[in-house]
Design an enzyme around this catalytic site. Structure first.
Site, PDB file in Angstrom:
ATOM      1  CB  SER A  11      -1.151  -0.178   1.169  1.00  0.00           C
ATOM      2  OG  SER A  11      -1.210   1.741   1.874  1.00  0.00           O
ATOM      3  CG  HIS A  36      -3.886  -1.642  -1.333  1.00  0.00           C
ATOM      4  ND1 HIS A  36      -5.047  -2.549  -1.369  1.00  0.00           N
ATOM      5  CD2 HIS A  36      -4.082  -0.957  -0.472  1.00  0.00           C
ATOM      6  CE1 HIS A  36      -5.916  -2.159  -1.221  1.00  0.00           C
ATOM      7  NE2 HIS A  36      -5.652  -1.032  -0.038  1.00  0.00           N
ATOM      8  CG  ASP A  38      -4.854   2.179   1.407  1.00  0.00           C
ATOM      9  OD1 ASP A  38      -6.180   1.305   0.957  1.00  0.00           O
ATOM     10  OD2 ASP A  38      -4.289   1.702   1.758  1.00  0.00           O
ATOM     11  CG  MET A  40      -8.569   6.267   2.602  1.00  0.00           C
ATOM     12  SD  MET A  40      -7.690   6.326   4.657  1.00  0.00           S
ATOM     13  CE  MET A  40      -6.805   5.555   4.137  1.00  0.00           C
ATOM     14  CG  HIS A  69      -9.320  -0.425  -0.343  1.00  0.00           C
ATOM     15  ND1 HIS A  69      -8.207  -0.390   0.681  1.00  0.00           N
ATOM     16  CD2 HIS A  69     -10.401  -0.604   0.146  1.00  0.00           C
ATOM     17  CE1 HIS A  69      -9.560  -0.789   1.973  1.00  0.00           C
ATOM     18  NE2 HIS A  69     -10.977  -0.388   1.125  1.00  0.00           N
ATOM     19  CG  MET A  71     -11.530   2.915   2.591  1.00  0.00           C
ATOM     20  SD  MET A  71      -9.717   2.651   3.078  1.00  0.00           S
ATOM     21  CE  MET A  71      -9.101   2.767   2.133  1.00  0.00           C
ATOM     22  CG  MET A 140     -11.381  -2.982   5.445  1.00  0.00           C
ATOM     23  SD  MET A 140     -10.040  -2.371   4.248  1.00  0.00           S
ATOM     24  CE  MET A 140      -8.622  -2.200   6.099  1.00  0.00           C
ATOM     25  N   GLY A 145      -8.570   3.503   7.237  1.00  0.00           N
ATOM     26  CA  GLY A 145      -8.222   5.034   7.766  1.00  0.00           C
ATOM     27  C   GLY A 145      -7.027   5.236   7.584  1.00  0.00           C
ATOM     28  CG  PHE A 146      -5.454   6.976  10.384  1.00  0.00           C
ATOM     29  CD1 PHE A 146      -5.052   7.948  10.186  1.00  0.00           C
ATOM     30  CD2 PHE A 146      -7.208   6.259  10.995  1.00  0.00           C
ATOM     31  CE1 PHE A 146      -5.961   9.470  10.299  1.00  0.00           C
ATOM     32  CE2 PHE A 146      -7.437   7.788  11.441  1.00  0.00           C
ATOM     33  CZ  PHE A 146      -7.661   8.964  10.480  1.00  0.00           C
ATOM     34  N   GLY A 147      -3.089   3.836   8.204  1.00  0.00           N
ATOM     35  CA  GLY A 147      -1.723   3.128   8.167  1.00  0.00           C
ATOM     36  C   GLY A 147      -1.246   2.645   9.557  1.00  0.00           C
ATOM     37  N   GLY A 148      -0.300   1.624   9.586  1.00  0.00           N
ATOM     38  CA  GLY A 148       0.588   1.517  11.176  1.00  0.00           C
ATOM     39  C   GLY A 148      -0.689   0.691  12.236  1.00  0.00           C
ATOM     40  CG  ASP A 178      -5.827  -2.728   3.227  1.00  0.00           C
ATOM     41  OD1 ASP A 178      -4.676  -3.103   3.852  1.00  0.00           O
ATOM     42  OD2 ASP A 178      -6.881  -1.976   2.676  1.00  0.00           O
ATOM     43  N   GLY A 179      -4.680  -4.088   6.553  1.00  0.00           N
ATOM     44  CA  GLY A 179      -4.525  -3.644   7.591  1.00  0.00           C
ATOM     45  C   GLY A 179      -3.413  -4.529   8.764  1.00  0.00           C
ATOM     46  N   GLY A 180      -2.542  -3.823   8.609  1.00  0.00           N
ATOM     47  CA  GLY A 180      -1.858  -4.592  10.007  1.00  0.00           C
ATOM     48  C   GLY A 180      -1.109  -6.154   9.583  1.00  0.00           C
ATOM     49  N   GLY A 200       1.311  -2.214   3.948  1.00  0.00           N
ATOM     50  CA  GLY A 200       1.937  -0.398   4.058  1.00  0.00           C
ATOM     51  C   GLY A 200       2.949  -0.881   4.539  1.00  0.00           C
TER      52      GLY A 200
HETATM   53  C1  DX5 Z   1      -6.437   0.989   5.890  1.00  0.00           C
HETATM   54  C2  DX5 Z   1      -5.634   0.943   4.238  1.00  0.00           C
HETATM   55  C3  DX5 Z   1      -4.367  -0.004   4.295  1.00  0.00           C
HETATM   56  C4  DX5 Z   1      -3.234   0.766   4.621  1.00  0.00           C
HETATM   57  C5  DX5 Z   1      -2.545  -0.462   5.599  1.00  0.00           C
HETATM   58  O1  DX5 Z   1      -7.457   2.113   5.970  1.00  0.00           O
HETATM   59  O2  DX5 Z   1      -7.106   0.428   3.492  1.00  0.00           O
HETATM   60  O3  DX5 Z   1      -4.594  -0.408   3.001  1.00  0.00           O
HETATM   61  O4  DX5 Z   1      -2.666   1.208   4.132  1.00  0.00           O
HETATM   62  O5  DX5 Z   1      -1.674   0.316   6.173  1.00  0.00           O
HETATM   63  P1  DX5 Z   1      -0.739  -1.104   7.453  1.00  0.00           P
HETATM   64  O6  DX5 Z   1       0.124  -1.850   6.211  1.00  0.00           O
HETATM   65  O7  DX5 Z   1       0.071  -0.401   7.676  1.00  0.00           O
HETATM   66  O8  DX5 Z   1      -1.411  -1.920   8.408  1.00  0.00           O
HETATM   67 ZN    ZN Z   2      -6.160  -0.511   1.743  1.00  0.00          ZN
END
Ligand code: DX5
Ligand code: ZN
Length: 220
Positions: A11, A36, A38, A40, A69, A71, A140, A145-148, A178-180, A200
């Site tokens: 991502s 990927h 994202d 938003m 993706h 959102m 999901m 909404g956020f990475g990390g 997707d996520g973590g 990401g």
């Molecule tokens: C979250 C995004 C993800 C995000 C994943 O809303 O859809 O694609 O970038 O980031 P990581 O891999 O850091 O959880």
């Molecule tokens: Zn995503």
């Protein structure tokens, strides 16, 4: 589910937004499968990122499929623009539109692959009647909404149940997560039935992007 190899879709949310072309070049060299993107809108999720012009610009810089993706609320207003801009895969959130069935059909009619995403609290039943209209279901594994953020382990049984449903109905649908996703979580998500892994932080936050992609693949 047909046996297809796993795919890694880094991502760019965690990339350097001022150097996107070179960061995408890095993951392509590293052997990533997809990119990927994202999108938003500050309404469906409490964050604003990038949109149609960035997809269009990226398309010229990579041969990897663009995995977009959305959102955003009312994605049906923009699916045509995203496909025209170069989205190969276009995923909409099940919660974001009143007319999910039609939105997915439009994506396919435009010539892109259609994905549908489920927030952590959204049950599989929300999409069981549109499974024939999709090529991919995105489970999901964090709140979007956020990475990390931290992977939510309660999503593992959801992935497993969905994989069983897809198998039972013999549909050519793959599960994306997707996520973590990182070295410690990718294996359990794969064992539950996921085939496509968005990452990401685990890729762009690593000191060596190539090593990070290799480590993810080796941890499945
Ligand atoms: C979250 C995004 C993800 C995000 C994943 O809303 O859809 O694609 O970038 O980031 P990581 O891999 O850091 O959880
Ligand atoms: Zn995503």
């Amino acid at each position: 589910m047909p046996d297809r190899p796993i795919l890694i879709s880094p991502s760019i949310l965690s990339a350097d937004m001022a150097h996107l072309a070179s960061d995408v070049g890095l993951i392509e060299k590293a052997g990533a499968d997809w990119v990927h993107v994202d999108v938003m809108d500050g309404r469906f999720v409490p964050n604003i990122t990038i949109g149609i012009p960035v997809v269009k610009a990226l398309k010229k810089h990579t041969r990897m499929p663009l995995d977009v993706h959305l959102m955003i609320v009312e994605p049906e207003q923009y699916v045509e623009d995203f496909v025209k801009a170069g989205a190969d895969w276009l995923t909409v959130q099940a919660e974001s539109t009143y007319h999910l069935y039609r939105t997915l059909q439009v994506i396919r009619d435009l010539g892109a692959k259609a994905g549908v995403a489920l927030n952590p609290a959204t049950p599989i039943s929300a999409i069981e009647h549109v499974l024939e209209e999709v090529d991919m279901v995105l489970v999901m594994t964090v709140e979007p909404g956020f990475g990390g953020q931290k992977f939510i382990p309660a999503m593992l049984p959801k992935i497993k149940t969905l994989a069983e449903l897809i198998k039972q109905r013999q549909l050519p649908v793959d599960i994306q997560v997707d996520g973590g996703i990182n070295k410690s979580t990718i294996g359990e998500a794969a064992r539950a039935g996921a085939k496509i892994f968005v990452a990401g932080t685990a890729v762009f936050g690593a000191p060596d992007v190539k090593q990070a992609v290799e480590d993810l693949r080796a941890s499945v």
